[in-house]
Design a protein around this motif. Structure first.
Motif, short mmCIF file in Angstrom:
data_model
loop_
_atom_site.label_atom_id
_atom_site.label_comp_id
_atom_site.label_asym_id
_atom_site.label_seq_id
_atom_site.Cartn_x
_atom_site.Cartn_y
_atom_site.Cartn_z
N UNK A 108 0.81 -1.21 0.00
CA UNK A 108 0.00 0.00 0.00
C UNK A 108 0.85 1.26 0.00
N UNK A 109 1.93 1.25 0.76
CA UNK A 109 2.73 2.48 0.90
C UNK A 109 3.51 2.81 -0.37
N UNK A 110 3.59 1.89 -1.31
CA UNK A 110 4.25 2.19 -2.58
C UNK A 110 3.34 2.93 -3.55
N UNK A 111 2.04 2.95 -3.27
CA UNK A 111 1.08 3.56 -4.18
C UNK A 111 1.04 5.08 -4.02
N UNK A 112 0.80 5.77 -5.13
CA UNK A 112 0.57 7.21 -5.08
C UNK A 112 -0.81 7.51 -4.48
N UNK A 113 -1.77 6.64 -4.80
CA UNK A 113 -3.14 6.79 -4.33
C UNK A 113 -3.65 5.41 -3.90
N UNK A 114 -4.39 5.36 -2.79
CA UNK A 114 -5.06 4.14 -2.34
C UNK A 114 -6.56 4.39 -2.43
N UNK A 115 -7.26 3.63 -3.24
CA UNK A 115 -8.70 3.80 -3.39
C UNK A 115 -9.44 2.78 -2.53
N UNK A 123 -10.18 5.17 6.88
CA UNK A 123 -9.71 5.46 8.24
C UNK A 123 -9.12 4.21 8.89
N UNK A 124 -9.78 3.06 8.68
CA UNK A 124 -9.31 1.81 9.27
C UNK A 124 -7.95 1.41 8.70
N UNK A 125 -7.79 1.56 7.39
CA UNK A 125 -6.51 1.22 6.77
C UNK A 125 -5.41 2.18 7.24
N UNK A 126 -5.74 3.47 7.34
CA UNK A 126 -4.76 4.46 7.77
C UNK A 126 -4.34 4.25 9.22
N UNK A 133 -2.33 7.87 4.82
CA UNK A 133 -3.51 8.64 5.22
C UNK A 133 -3.87 9.73 4.22
N UNK A 134 -2.87 10.46 3.71
CA UNK A 134 -3.17 11.55 2.79
C UNK A 134 -3.28 11.10 1.35
N UNK A 135 -3.14 9.82 1.08
CA UNK A 135 -3.24 9.29 -0.28
C UNK A 135 -4.57 8.59 -0.55
#
Length: 353
Positions: A108-115, A123-126, A133-135
């Motif tokens: 997940x942290x490699x992505x520019x955006x997480x949909x 919120x749960x994933x963050x 969180x900001x992606x």
């Protein structure tokens, strides 16, 4: 938002089977709807890789193939989106798998955006992966179009199963016919967590008979769970083609929810599927279901059962309004435009680079 027509995009998944709801509702159907808008979107070309693409969506894939695709996308400089519709961290905790939790975090942290399908899911994933969180961007599930599924011809075996279901319901013609459908997640959700709901149905059956149909692909779990139910029940194996016809034989769907970090972020998909098929819904509430409260029975099982057993005609205006609400907020074009906006945002990162 109106799509500007810029960019070329692709979706990657481990497999592209329409049998999986997440593939239908978060990949195949959105892609088809985006093409109608003029978006240039395709399945990820696993041999050629991301050459010529502006952004790639990794759709709920966590294996070596996904890792390979992510490395290629990062090397190419095009935008990377990771689409995830479940709280995989909660799943990993139930299974006691810290290794898989670390892997999920790494991907997940490699992505520019997480949909994600809901804000709560984000919120749960963050909470488990603060770096994303900001992606996070919310893209709703595409509604399940059961009418389109129903256009396909069932096989001989599917027709036989549908006849057996019809015979069962006809044998209890005076009953309120209820249905539960969904996947099993041991210890979190599924047929094994239906005992409390069945107890409510049994109590109501003292006033009016009920039946319960289970539609999923875990017959052994059903057999074990239903031993103590003491209400008429029937198991129907889920199949993509037979599901719409089976669903429409019932008056209402029941959706009990065991409240935990896995279920809390779930989308509106299950009640929406039932409503769009013409059924009523009796459910425990989670955040995504609240907008349906004016139209269905939330957190009031006894009254909900009575509404659908004794006042079915009076429920029709509410259910019509529910379908209109769903089409307005989750319709094909709305979801396609939301996806197009996120794809363009990710693709813009390549242009900026």
């Amino acid at each position: 938002m109106t799509y500007t027509g810029k960019g070329r995009f692709a979706f990657y998944a481990k497999r592209y089977s329409r049998r999986k709801a997440s593939i239908r509702l978060r990949l195949l159907e959105p892609m088809a709807a985006m093409r109608d808008l003029g978006v240039k979107v395709r399945l990820y070309p696993k041999v050629r890789g991301p050459q010529g693409l502006d952004a790639v969506v990794i759709s709920k894939a966590f294996g070596r193939g996904a890792e390979k695709a992510i490395r290629a996308v990062r090397k190419s400089g095009c935008g990377l989106i990771f689409d995830i519709c479940d709280n995989r961290f909660a799943n990993n905790r139930v299974k006691g798998s810290a290794k898989h939790a670390r892997r999920t975090n790494m991907l997940l942290t490699q992505a520019d955006i997480v949909t994600v399908p809901t804000a709560v899911m984000g919120d749960l994933l963050a909470a488990s992966a603060p770096d994303i969180a900001d992606r996070i961007r919310v893209v709703p599930d595409m509604l399940e179009d059961v009418s389109a599924l129903g256009d396909m011809r069932p096989s001989f075996l599917e027709r036989r199963r549908l006849r057996r279901l019809r015979d069962f319901l006809d044998d209890h013609s005076d009953a309120l016919h209820l249905v539960w459908f969904g996947n099993n997640m041991t210890g979190i959700s599924g047929v094994g967590q239906l005992d409390d709901a069945v107890a409510r149905l049994k109590a109501f059956a003292a006033r009016h008979p009920v039946t319960l149909t289970i539609i999923n692909n875990k017959p052994a779990v059903y057999r074990e769970a239903s031993k103590g139910w003491d209400i008429p029940s029937f198991y129907m194996p889920w199949s993509l083609i037979a599901f719409p016809a089976a669903l429409k034989m019932h008056r209402a769907a029941i959706i009990p929810v065991s409240r935990n970090d896995y279920t809390a972020g779930k989308s509106i998909n299950r009640p929406a599927t039932a409503i769009m098929a013409g059924l009523g819904v009796i459910a425990d509430s989670i955040a995504s279901y609240e907008e349906l409260r004016p139209f269905i029975a939330l957190d009031d099982w006894e009254e909900g059962l009575a509404r659908y057993a004794f006042r079915w005609d009076a429920e029709q205006p509410r259910l019509t309004q529910a379908r209109e609400h769903l089409d307005r907020h989750y319709g094909r074009q709305h979801v396609a435009e939301r996806w197009a906006h996120v794809l363009e945002e990710a693709g813009a990162r390549k242009s900026a680079g």
